[in-house]
Write a protein that holds these residues in place. Structure first.
Motif, PDB file in Angstrom:
ATOM      1  N   ASP A  15       0.806  -1.225   0.000  1.00 31.79           N
ATOM      2  CA  ASP A  15       0.000   0.000   0.000  1.00 31.79           C
ATOM      3  C   ASP A  15       0.838   1.274   0.000  1.00 31.79           C
ATOM      4  O   ASP A  15       0.325   2.361   0.262  1.00 31.79           O
ATOM      5  CB  ASP A  15      -0.928   0.001   1.213  1.00 31.79           C
ATOM      6  N   TYR A  17       1.973   3.106  -2.301  1.00 31.60           N
ATOM      7  CA  TYR A  17       1.570   4.128  -3.279  1.00 31.60           C
ATOM      8  C   TYR A  17       0.076   4.423  -3.235  1.00 31.60           C
ATOM      9  O   TYR A  17      -0.431   5.201  -4.046  1.00 31.60           O
ATOM     10  CB  TYR A  17       1.953   3.673  -4.692  1.00 31.60           C
ATOM     11  N   THR A  21      -2.576   6.852  -5.479  1.00 22.79           N
ATOM     12  CA  THR A  21      -3.690   6.291  -6.242  1.00 22.79           C
ATOM     13  C   THR A  21      -4.991   6.993  -5.874  1.00 22.79           C
ATOM     14  O   THR A  21      -5.817   7.310  -6.744  1.00 22.79           O
ATOM     15  CB  THR A  21      -3.805   4.778  -5.990  1.00 22.79           C
ATOM     16  N   ASP A  91      -0.912   0.415  -6.881  1.00 25.37           N
ATOM     17  CA  ASP A  91       0.341   1.105  -7.173  1.00 25.37           C
ATOM     18  C   ASP A  91       0.307   1.803  -8.536  1.00 25.37           C
ATOM     19  O   ASP A  91       1.345   2.251  -9.029  1.00 25.37           O
ATOM     20  CB  ASP A  91       1.531   0.147  -7.101  1.00 25.37           C
ATOM     21  N   ARG A 207       3.027   1.228 -12.745  1.00 24.53           N
ATOM     22  CA  ARG A 207       4.270   1.499 -12.040  1.00 24.53           C
ATOM     23  C   ARG A 207       5.152   0.247 -11.973  1.00 24.53           C
ATOM     24  O   ARG A 207       4.727  -0.792 -11.474  1.00 24.53           O
ATOM     25  CB  ARG A 207       3.971   1.993 -10.623  1.00 24.53           C
ATOM     26  N   HIS A 209       8.173  -1.522 -10.231  1.00 26.32           N
ATOM     27  CA  HIS A 209       8.990  -1.423  -9.023  1.00 26.32           C
ATOM     28  C   HIS A 209       9.298  -2.829  -8.515  1.00 26.32           C
ATOM     29  O   HIS A 209       8.596  -3.797  -8.839  1.00 26.32           O
ATOM     30  CB  HIS A 209       8.272  -0.593  -7.950  1.00 26.32           C
ATOM     31  N   GLN A 212       6.494  -5.293  -6.863  1.00 18.97           N
ATOM     32  CA  GLN A 212       5.265  -5.711  -7.526  1.00 18.97           C
ATOM     33  C   GLN A 212       5.296  -7.218  -7.775  1.00 18.97           C
ATOM     34  O   GLN A 212       6.362  -7.830  -7.945  1.00 18.97           O
ATOM     35  CB  GLN A 212       5.068  -4.946  -8.828  1.00 18.97           C
TER      36      GLN A 212
END
Length: 261
Positions: A15, A17, A21, A91, A207, A209, A212
Motif C-alpha cells: 500500500d 503508493y 492512487t 500502485d 508502475r 517497481h 510488484q
C-alpha cells in the motif's frame, strides 16, 4: 444518476503508493450527471491499508480472507453499484483527469459496444514513461484480436486498462482464480461475447517497481505462465463457441455538457 465504479485491490505491505492512487481517482472529472465510487478491498483483514484512505462518502472499503488479486476484486465487485466498472491497482495511476470520462463517452457514442480499453504507460523507477509495444490503433477492435495477441505471446493491451458494463463483467464470471494474468481473463471473455473499443489516449500508468508481484521469480516460471495463458484462452474460446452475444439493455448516455478533453 449513473455511476462508474473503480475497484482497487490492496494488501498489507503493498500500500506504499495507495495515497497517490487516491489522489489520482479523486481527481477524475466525469461527464455531467455522472458520479464516481471507489471500492478499495484489502486482500486480508488487517485494516492497515484501508487506514491510508480517507473516509469519504464516495469511497467503499472492505476486507476479506487473503487469496490474491482475483478473489479480492471479486469480493469488491459485490459492492459495485455502477453501471460501468474499471480496475485500478493500488500502485498505479490515472494519467489525466479525463480517463473515465473518455471511457463513458466512448460507450455512450457506440451503444452496441460493451467495453473499452486504453493504452498503458509504464512508469519506470527513473521516472520515465514508455508506451506499450503492441497498442492497436484506436477504434472498434476486430473480433478476436486480443486473444490472438496473447496466443502469439504479444498481448496488445493491459487487462486493468479496460472498462466494462458491470453486467457484462458479472456475466463472464469476473476474474478467474489465477495467480497472475487474472486481469486478462475478463477482457478476453468479454471480447468473445461482445464488441469493444480501443481508446487513443492512455488510460493508466503502470508502475514498475521491485515489490510488484510481476517482478517475483514465481511470475517468471515458464510452466506456470503457459498454464495461465491456456486457462484464459480456453475460457474465452469456450464462450465464443456458445454463439451467445452480450449487449447492454440500457446503453449509457452522455450529455454534451460533459464532453471530456
Amino acid at each position: 444518476m449513473p455511476t462508474i465504479s473503480v475497484i482497487t485491490p490492496v494488501f498489507d505491505g503493498g500500500d506504499a503508493y495507495l495515497p497517490e492512487t487516491y489522489e489520482s481517482v479523486a481527481g477524475q472529472r466525469l461527464p455531467a450527471g455522472w458520479s464516481l465510487e471507489w471500492i478499495v478491498q484489502e486482500d486480508g483483514r488487517t485494516g492497515k491499508p484501508l487506514a491510508r484512505v480517507p473516509d469519504e462518502p464516495w469511497i467503499s472499503k472492505g476486507t476479506g480472507r487473503a487469496g490474491g488479486a482475483a478473489r479480492t476484486r471479486t469480493l469488491a465487485l459485490t459492492r459495485a453499484t455502477g453501471v460501468l466498472t474499471r480496475s485500478l491497482d493500488a500502485d498505479d495511476l490515472f494519467p489525466d483527469p479525463y480517463v473515465l470520462a473518455r471511457d463513458i463517452e466512448a460507450l455512450g457514442a457506440h451503444p452496441d459496444l460493451a467495453w473499452t480499453v486504453a493504452p498503458c504507460l509504464d512508469l519506470h523507477p527513473d521516472g520515465s514513461l514508455t508506451p506499450g509495444p503492441y497498442d492497436p490503433p484506436p477504434g472498434r477492435l476486430p473480433a478476436g484480436l486480443l486473444a490472438e495477441g496473447l496466443r502469439q505471446g504479444a498481448l496488445a493491451v493491459v487487462g486493468t486498462m479496460a472498462t466494462y458494463y458491470t453486467g457484462l463483467l458479472l456475466a463472464v464470471g469476473g476474474w478467474p482464480a489465477l495467480p497472475a494474468l487474472e486481469d486478462v481473463g475478463p477482457l478476453l471473455a468479454a471480447e468473445a461475447v461482445s464488441d469493444g473499443w480501443m481508446q487513443e489516449k492512455p488510460g493508466g500508468i503502470y508502475r514498475k517497481h521491485p515489490r510488484q508481484s510481476t517482478a517475483s521469480p514465481e511470475h517468471r516460471d515458464e510452466e506456470e505462465a503457459a498454464i495461465r495463458t491456456k486457462a484464459v484462452l480456453d475460457r474465452a474460446e469456450s464462450m465464443r463457441t456458445l454463439g451467445w452475444r452480450w449487449r447492454p439493455s440500457r446503453p449509457v448516455t452522455v450529455g454534451t455538457a460533459g464532453k471530456a478533453l
